[in-house]
Scaffold this motif. Structure first.
Motif, mmCIF file in Angstrom:
data_model
loop_
_atom_site.group_PDB
_atom_site.id
_atom_site.type_symbol
_atom_site.label_atom_id
_atom_site.label_comp_id
_atom_site.label_asym_id
_atom_site.label_seq_id
_atom_site.Cartn_x
_atom_site.Cartn_y
_atom_site.Cartn_z
ATOM 1 N N THR A 362 0.835 -1.200 0.000
ATOM 2 C CA THR A 362 0.000 0.000 0.000
ATOM 3 C C THR A 362 0.866 1.245 0.000
ATOM 4 N N ARG A 363 0.339 2.318 -0.557
ATOM 5 C CA ARG A 363 1.090 3.565 -0.642
ATOM 6 C C ARG A 363 1.405 4.119 0.739
ATOM 7 N N VAL A 364 0.469 3.972 1.669
ATOM 8 C CA VAL A 364 0.682 4.495 3.014
ATOM 9 C C VAL A 364 1.853 3.779 3.689
ATOM 10 N N THR A 365 1.905 2.452 3.542
ATOM 11 C CA THR A 365 2.996 1.667 4.144
ATOM 12 C C THR A 365 4.337 2.040 3.530
ATOM 13 N N VAL A 366 4.363 2.136 2.193
ATOM 14 C CA VAL A 366 5.614 2.446 1.507
ATOM 15 C C VAL A 366 6.104 3.836 1.887
ATOM 16 N N ARG A 367 5.177 4.769 2.020
ATOM 17 C CA ARG A 367 5.577 6.126 2.360
ATOM 18 C C ARG A 367 6.282 6.171 3.726
ATOM 19 N N ARG A 368 5.842 5.364 4.696
ATOM 20 C CA ARG A 368 6.471 5.356 6.025
ATOM 21 C C ARG A 368 7.914 4.867 5.937
ATOM 22 N N TYR A 369 8.153 3.850 5.101
ATOM 23 C CA TYR A 369 9.519 3.342 4.947
ATOM 24 C C TYR A 369 10.391 4.391 4.238
ATOM 25 N N LEU A 370 9.840 5.037 3.211
ATOM 26 C CA LEU A 370 10.620 6.033 2.482
ATOM 27 C C LEU A 370 10.953 7.233 3.356
ATOM 28 N N GLU A 371 9.993 7.691 4.155
ATOM 29 C CA GLU A 371 10.250 8.809 5.056
ATOM 30 C C GLU A 371 11.284 8.434 6.117
ATOM 31 N N PHE A 372 11.287 7.157 6.575
ATOM 32 C CA PHE A 372 12.299 6.695 7.526
ATOM 33 C C PHE A 372 13.692 6.742 6.883
ATOM 34 N N LEU A 373 13.768 6.269 5.636
ATOM 35 C CA LEU A 373 15.058 6.280 4.945
ATOM 36 C C LEU A 373 15.513 7.708 4.660
ATOM 37 N N GLU A 374 14.544 8.618 4.442
ATOM 38 C CA GLU A 374 14.905 10.019 4.247
ATOM 39 C C GLU A 374 15.525 10.594 5.518
ATOM 40 N N GLN A 375 14.980 10.240 6.698
ATOM 41 C CA GLN A 375 15.522 10.721 7.955
ATOM 42 C C GLN A 375 16.907 10.132 8.218
ATOM 43 N N CYS A 376 17.115 8.951 7.662
ATOM 44 C CA CYS A 376 18.418 8.300 7.861
ATOM 45 C C CYS A 376 19.469 8.787 6.871
ATOM 46 N N GLY A 377 19.094 9.632 5.907
ATOM 47 C CA GLY A 377 20.064 10.142 4.956
ATOM 48 C C GLY A 377 20.291 9.246 3.769
ATOM 49 N N VAL A 378 19.504 8.182 3.637
ATOM 50 C CA VAL A 378 19.635 7.288 2.488
ATOM 51 C C VAL A 378 18.944 7.897 1.266
ATOM 52 N N LEU A 379 17.839 8.584 1.506
ATOM 53 C CA LEU A 379 17.074 9.252 0.441
ATOM 54 C C LEU A 379 16.901 10.717 0.825
ATOM 55 N N ARG A 380 16.584 11.500 -0.178
ATOM 56 C CA ARG A 380 16.120 12.858 0.082
ATOM 57 C C ARG A 380 14.860 13.091 -0.772
ATOM 58 N N SER A 381 14.048 14.039 -0.359
ATOM 59 C CA SER A 381 12.781 14.269 -1.054
ATOM 60 C C SER A 381 12.775 15.635 -1.722
ATOM 61 N N ASP A 382 11.925 15.740 -2.735
ATOM 62 C CA ASP A 382 11.754 17.001 -3.449
ATOM 63 C C ASP A 382 10.294 17.095 -3.904
ATOM 64 N N GLN A 383 9.792 18.310 -4.014
ATOM 65 C CA GLN A 383 8.402 18.543 -4.412
ATOM 66 C C GLN A 383 8.360 18.872 -5.898
ATOM 67 N N LYS A 384 7.485 18.177 -6.612
ATOM 68 C CA LYS A 384 7.259 18.458 -8.028
ATOM 69 C C LYS A 384 5.890 19.093 -8.177
ATOM 70 N N TYR A 385 5.865 20.338 -8.680
ATOM 71 C CA TYR A 385 4.621 21.102 -8.786
ATOM 72 C C TYR A 385 4.058 20.997 -10.204
ATOM 73 N N GLY A 386 2.796 20.610 -10.284
ATOM 74 C CA GLY A 386 2.109 20.560 -11.566
ATOM 75 C C GLY A 386 1.203 21.762 -11.750
#
Length: 398
Positions: A362-386
């Motif tokens: 599920t998207r909700v579950t995946v988002r929690r893992y991605l946000e955890f990895l972002e806090q750990c410095g493995v990923l970073r996030s960016d906003q794409k505006y349409g």
């Protein structure tokens, strides 16, 4: 209850019928006045025509002899053939008076006999016989109303001895008026039918069909099936209604996502046993430890290898877990590894929806893992505006 289309059609047709009725009544009244004016003009013309015919047919002066009316040598009293001839030429009723009494006439009484011996009305006698004037107007002729014309008949000495009359019955006016109203009614009904067809087509295409699509969308929402945005064509008001509906869909989708996320967070933060409860009371449910150094007996060897890795993402995949600490509550090591391998395979900015579709979670579950990895410095996030809607959050591997 009638549908909107029926109500609009009834309102429109009712308005057209009312408008047509008012127009026909006004036109009928106008035609009545014009017909009367035309009848008076005809009466004047027929008086002049008949007078000339009489003078050419019977030359000589008018005079009275032994209570009979003469014209030259011809006896006019009871000369009904002559007045019938004049009536056939003009289409009018024709009468010749001696004084105020009919002595030759085409006018018939209630018994369908010629009204010989009947008298003219007092108002006409006053105008023609006493004042010597021509009378043109409505007059009562043996109990019926006519548009009439009367002229005095003068003897050779200039004395008024009688009158000549032509009359046009109201039935003549009525036939002309009725014929015009029938033609007008047929044209009005045809126009009303054409307008009704055009209105029905317009309502169906630009109002009823768009409203029906919006109704189906709201029905889906009411039954728990979240609909997609709708695209319809119509007037400015219909487009505004479409935009309002699509905004409502976006808000419902956003609200649903927030509710799902809140529910999932609540469930995952519930303690499973007393040990977890004690652990959570000490550290809190949101504690996330993000040490990328492996936690095993070969720490020194792994630290040597750590310096040679290309990125934090590759470092974590090679070490396999966090040093000395467990994952935050609700996260699973196997799921985390699965998501990390998928992200490393993609190797480009990616949204939580794409990851969820790729790893079948599920998207909700995946988002929690991605946000955890972002806090750990493995990923970073960016906003794409349409151009429309909320911005899209992309996760970028480091």
């Amino acid at each position: 209850m009638r549908s909107l289309k029926q109500q609009i059609l009834i309102l429109l047709l009712g308005s057209l019928v009312l408008l047509a009725t008012c127009f026909i009544v006004s036109f009928g009244w106008f035609m009545k006045d014009r017909a009367e004016d035309a009848a008076f003009i005809k009466a004047q013309a027929d008086l002049a025509t008949c007078k000339e015919i009489i003078d050419k047919t019977y030359p000589g002066p008018w005079y009275e002899q032994n209570g009979e009316l003469y014209k030259g040598t011809a006896k006019i009293s009871l000369n009904n053939n002559f007045v019938d001839h004049l009536s056939s030429l003009t289409g009018d009723t024709v009468t010749i008076f001696l004084g105020d009494t009919r002595v030759a006439t085409t006018v018939r009484g209630s018994s369908d006999e010629r009204a010989i011996g009947t008298k003219v009305s007092a108002s006409v006698a006053q105008t023609v016989l006493q004042n010597g004037q021509t009378f043109v107007g409505k007059a009562n002729v043996v109990g019926q109303w006519y548009e009439t014309g009367y002229v005095p008949l003068r003897s050779e000495s200039g004395n008024i001895i009688g009158m000549f009359y032509v009359g046009i019955s109201h039935a003549y006016d009525q036939r002309a008026i009725n014929g015009s109203l029938i033609i007008l009614g047929i044209l009005g009904l045809s126009l009303t039918f054409i307008v009704a067809l055009i209105t029905w087509f317009f309502l169906q295409k630009f109002i009823i069909y768009p409203l029906h699509n919006i109704m189906l969308g709201t029905r889906d929402i009411a039954t728990g099936h979240l609909t997609q945005k709708i695209k319809i064509s119509g007037s400015k008001e219909i487009k505004e209604l479409e935009n309002a509906f699509n905004q409502m869909v976006e808000q419902i989708q956003s609200l649903t996502s927030e509710i799902n996320k809140t529910t999932c967070d609540f469930e995952t933060n519930l303690p499973t046993d007393s040990a977890d409860a004690n652990h959570n009371s000490a550290e809190g449910p949101d504690d996330m430890v993000c040490n990328l150094t492996p936690n095993d007996s070969n720490t020194s060897n792994d630290n040597d290898d750590f310096d040679t890795l290309e990125s934090p993402l590759a470092n974590y995949i090679s070490t396999g877990r966090f040093k000395g600490e467990s994952l935050p509550k609700g996260l699973n090591q196997a799921t985390l590894d699965h998501i990390l391998k998928f992200v490393q395979t993609i190797s480009r900015p990616i949204s939580a929806e794409e990851v969820a579709e790729g790893v079948k979670l599920t998207r909700v579950t995946v988002r929690r893992y991605l946000e955890f990895l972002e806090q750990c410095g493995v990923l970073r996030s960016d906003q794409k505006y349409g151009t429309v809607g909320r911005p899209l959050k992309l996760f970028i591997p480091l």
